[in-house]
Design a protein around this motif. Structure first.
Motif, PDB file in Angstrom:
ATOM      1  N   GLY A  10       0.916  -1.226   0.199  1.00 30.54           N
ATOM      2  CA  GLY A  10      -0.236  -0.164  -0.084  1.00 30.54           C
ATOM      3  C   GLY A  10       0.857   1.318   0.213  1.00 30.54           C
ATOM      4  O   GLY A  10       0.715   2.430  -0.655  1.00 30.54           O
ATOM      5  N   GLU A  11       2.252   1.554   0.975  1.00 29.12           N
ATOM      6  CA  GLU A  11       2.826   2.693   0.809  1.00 29.12           C
ATOM      7  C   GLU A  11       3.570   2.276  -0.580  1.00 29.12           C
ATOM      8  O   GLU A  11       3.829   3.539  -0.740  1.00 29.12           O
ATOM      9  N   LEU A  12       3.501   1.576  -0.803  1.00 25.73           N
ATOM     10  CA  LEU A  12       4.801   1.766  -2.209  1.00 25.73           C
ATOM     11  C   LEU A  12       3.993   2.514  -3.670  1.00 25.73           C
ATOM     12  O   LEU A  12       4.249   3.070  -3.900  1.00 25.73           O
ATOM     13  N   LYS A  13       2.665   1.904  -3.111  1.00 25.46           N
ATOM     14  CA  LYS A  13       1.792   2.524  -4.436  1.00 25.46           C
ATOM     15  C   LYS A  13       1.495   3.465  -3.901  1.00 25.46           C
ATOM     16  O   LYS A  13       1.302   5.391  -4.792  1.00 25.46           O
ATOM     17  N   ILE A  90      15.603  -1.755  -5.657  1.00 23.13           N
ATOM     18  CA  ILE A  90      14.517  -1.667  -6.623  1.00 23.13           C
ATOM     19  C   ILE A  90      13.052  -3.010  -5.110  1.00 23.13           C
ATOM     20  O   ILE A  90      13.905  -3.401  -4.254  1.00 23.13           O
ATOM     21  N   PRO A  91      11.701  -2.801  -4.988  1.00 30.14           N
ATOM     22  CA  PRO A  91      11.379  -3.805  -4.480  1.00 30.14           C
ATOM     23  C   PRO A  91      11.194  -4.351  -4.524  1.00 30.14           C
ATOM     24  O   PRO A  91      11.318  -4.739  -5.946  1.00 30.14           O
ATOM     25  N   LYS A 117      -3.225 -11.241   1.736  1.00 31.85           N
ATOM     26  CA  LYS A 117      -2.992  -9.622   2.315  1.00 31.85           C
ATOM     27  C   LYS A 117      -3.251  -8.237   2.074  1.00 31.85           C
ATOM     28  O   LYS A 117      -3.193  -7.062   2.581  1.00 31.85           O
ATOM     29  N   GLY A 118      -3.826  -8.078   0.337  1.00 29.46           N
ATOM     30  CA  GLY A 118      -3.745  -6.762  -0.073  1.00 29.46           C
ATOM     31  C   GLY A 118      -2.292  -6.176   0.268  1.00 29.46           C
ATOM     32  O   GLY A 118      -1.576  -6.416  -0.211  1.00 29.46           O
ATOM     33  N   ASP A 119      -3.455  -4.615   0.629  1.00 33.96           N
ATOM     34  CA  ASP A 119      -2.649  -3.400   0.665  1.00 33.96           C
ATOM     35  C   ASP A 119      -0.656  -4.202   2.054  1.00 33.96           C
ATOM     36  O   ASP A 119      -0.350  -3.558   1.606  1.00 33.96           O
ATOM     37  N   ASP A 120      -1.285  -5.133   2.371  1.00 29.12           N
ATOM     38  CA  ASP A 120      -0.281  -5.317   3.933  1.00 29.12           C
ATOM     39  C   ASP A 120       0.452  -6.683   3.238  1.00 29.12           C
ATOM     40  O   ASP A 120       1.614  -6.773   4.710  1.00 29.12           O
ATOM     41  N   VAL A 121       0.896  -6.264   2.500  1.00 33.36           N
ATOM     42  CA  VAL A 121       2.249  -7.497   1.915  1.00 33.36           C
ATOM     43  C   VAL A 121       3.526  -6.450   1.841  1.00 33.36           C
ATOM     44  O   VAL A 121       3.657  -5.826   1.957  1.00 33.36           O
ATOM     45  N   PRO A 122       4.011  -7.675   2.892  1.00 39.27           N
ATOM     46  CA  PRO A 122       5.341  -6.470   3.186  1.00 39.27           C
ATOM     47  C   PRO A 122       6.686  -6.245   1.753  1.00 39.27           C
ATOM     48  O   PRO A 122       6.406  -7.679   1.237  1.00 39.27           O
ATOM     49  N   ILE A 123       7.350  -4.923   1.823  1.00 34.69           N
ATOM     50  CA  ILE A 123       8.784  -5.520   0.886  1.00 34.69           C
ATOM     51  C   ILE A 123       9.705  -5.219   1.257  1.00 34.69           C
ATOM     52  O   ILE A 123      10.054  -4.700   2.601  1.00 34.69           O
ATOM     53  N   GLU A 124      10.912  -5.487   1.049  1.00 30.24           N
ATOM     54  CA  GLU A 124      11.849  -5.737   0.761  1.00 30.24           C
ATOM     55  C   GLU A 124      12.324  -4.901   0.036  1.00 30.24           C
ATOM     56  O   GLU A 124      11.811  -4.757  -1.509  1.00 30.24           O
TER      57      GLU A 124
END
Length: 510
Positions: A10-13, A90-91, A117-124
């Motif tokens: 979500g934060e990435l979007k 890159i994410p 998880k939708g927009d809560d999917v964790p990003i690295e």
């Protein structure tokens, strides 16, 4: 973009991040570098007007690349430097085996995680240094290594059938998704393994064990190959070669100056050696000339090539030879002498492939001949050409003695029966004292190099002796512990001076 605060999809979007393919990413960053007049490939010497422009054109065209060239031509180094053209970070979806783009996931794992998880999917965020994969092609490489296979252990642990996509163990290529992937020595791959690459290069996807699976991988492929491999070990199958859009030919340094710069850059010389040992420009040029002579030698296999590693190893050996001598002689400072170059022979013999005639001659003798030719080639850049003096005498109808010959006092000194024996372990002072005994040698140096200090002059004096021997004006004999210089005719007449006739048959005296 401050990536430290972006931890979820979500934060990435919300950040406005726009995904792009790796080839587009490299193209964009390359354009910026070219516009800013920045160096695209650092430390790659001699390719500025040939290979590097070809690579830049290929990358701007978003092509996969094949570097074709002989050994030691910086093919892999250039491939590794392409990571500098990637975005710094890159994410990816956290936990993804194949670097799934959060906005364009391709694996089942990533798609199910987003569904759950939708927009809560964790990003690295991964650094560009982690986006590089490399595989040396060997005959034992399998499709499973490169592409992947069904993993029965994973199936058992997860209690899944072999028909389930989740039992797949991904190979090194899928794991290099959104990365640069290099296959070195491509012809060494068996033909059936090369065939497995067709789909990846053309359609960008992989097929594993008949699964109805489409993974549109995003990879920049770089291959390296040696032309020698096409006949000795294998070949690149034609359909695969057809799918590699740009084939770029590499080459050896075209000038001695470029070769000098490469050796200077690559040689591993300890700081204590740099402080203790002086290496003159003359010695550096002689070492580089050996490689140039080898590439043109009738005894050396030209298809195999003569790697730049030869001169790098030779340079290191020359310094170590001088260091060893200084330690034995208890000297705090020394320089590399021409006679120290005997110590580079192991670096030459280990780096050249000989043709049949070379094998007959012997690796040691070929190496010695190459060193002698290097001395002969460089000699004329410092002193008058002895061959020119002979031709001038011939045109005038005079003997060489009548023509103004700067080497006549030196050769005359040897003609009187004098000789010198330079020990490889001698101290600098012992060498200098011996060299000053030769009539006309020091005056020749002062005439051509008036500003040379004592040690520089002594090195040039020794170089003159080796040069005159290479032009057959005096004789040179390399022994285990020393090099001996004497008159040419006397050494020819004294071949049997030892008086040992045991090997002669009775017939020889009839």
């Amino acid at each position: 973009m401050n990536i430290k605060h972006i931890n979820t999809l979500g934060e990435l979007k919300e950040s406005g991040y726009q995904p792009k393919s790796i080839k587009e990413e490299i193209r964009t960053n390359l354009i910026k570098k070219l516009q800013n007049k920045q160096e695209t490939f650092t430390g790659i010497i001699g390719y500025e007007d040939s290979v590097i422009p070809d690579v830049e054109r290929a990358l701007l065209s978003k092509h996969n690349i094949l570097f074709l060239g002989l050994r030691g031509q910086a093919k892999t180094r250039m491939a590794r430097q392409m990571t500098e053209l990637l975005d710094e970070y890159i994410p990816i979806i956290a936990g993804s085996e194949i670097n799934d783009d959060p906005l364009k996931p391709i694996s089942r794992f990533a798609k199910e995680l987003i569904f759950e998880k939708g927009d809560d999917v964790p990003i690295e965020w991964i650094h560009r240094s982690q986006r590089y994969g490399e595989k040396l092609a060997t005959p034992d490489v399998s499709v499973a290594d490169l592409i992947g296979d069904v993993d029965p252990i994973k199936a058992a642990n997860l209690r899944l059938s072999f028909a389930d996509e989740r039992v797949i163990h991904y190979g090194i290529i899928p794991k290099s998704n959104r990365s640069i992937f290099v296959i070195n020595e491509l012809p060494d791959l068996q033909a059936r393994i090369q065939v497995a690459l067709f789909n990846i290069l053309e359609e960008g996807d992989v097929q594993i064990r008949g699964f109805k699976l489409r993974l549109p991988l995003d990879i920049l492929f770089v291959f390296t190959a040696n032309p020698e491999d096409y006949t000795n070990r294998g070949s690149i199958v034609t359909p695969l070669k057809d799918r590699i859009q740009s084939q770029i030919l590499t080459h050896y340094p075209k000038s001695l100056e470029n070769a000098l710069a490469i050796t200077e850059q690559e040689a591993d010389v300890a700081e204590e050696q740099k402080e203790k040992i002086t290496v003159s420009d003359l010695i550096k040029r002689l070492i580089e000339q050996v490689a140039f002579e080898a590439r043109g030698s009738e005894f050396v296999d030209k298809k195999s090539g003569v790697s730049a590693r030869l001169t790098i190893s030779a340079f290191e050996n020359a310094i170590s030879a001088a260091e060893r001598r200084a330690i034995i002689s208890n000297e705090k400072q020394t320089q590399v002498w021409v006679s120290d170059l005997i110590g580079i022979i192991p670096a030459i013999t280990g780096k050249i492939e000989l043709v049949y005639e070379g094998e007959q001659e012997g690796p040691y003798q070929v190496a010695m001949n190459l060193l002698d030719k290097a001395i002969r080639s460089q000699f004329v850049h410092y002193f008058p050409n002895p061959d020119t003096l002979k031709r001038r005498a011939g045109r005038k109808g005079d003997s060489p003695e009548v023509v103004d010959n700067p080497y006549r006092p030196i050769t005359s000194w040897f003609d009187k029966g004098n000789h010198i024996n330079l020990m490889f372990s001698s101290s600098d002072r012992e060498k200098i004292n011996q060299l000053y005994k030769i009539d006309g040698l020091h005056s020749l140096i002062k005439k051509h190099f008036s500003h040379a200090n004592e040690k520089e002059a002594a090195l040039l004096m020794e170089f003159v002796l080796h040069g005159l021997a290479s032009y057959s004006l005096i004789s040179k004999k390399i022994m285990e512990t020393s090099v001996e210089f004497k008159d040419l005719m006397g050494s020819m007449l004294n071949i049997q001076s030892s008086g040992n006739y045991d090997d002669l048959d009775e017939e020889d005296f009839k």
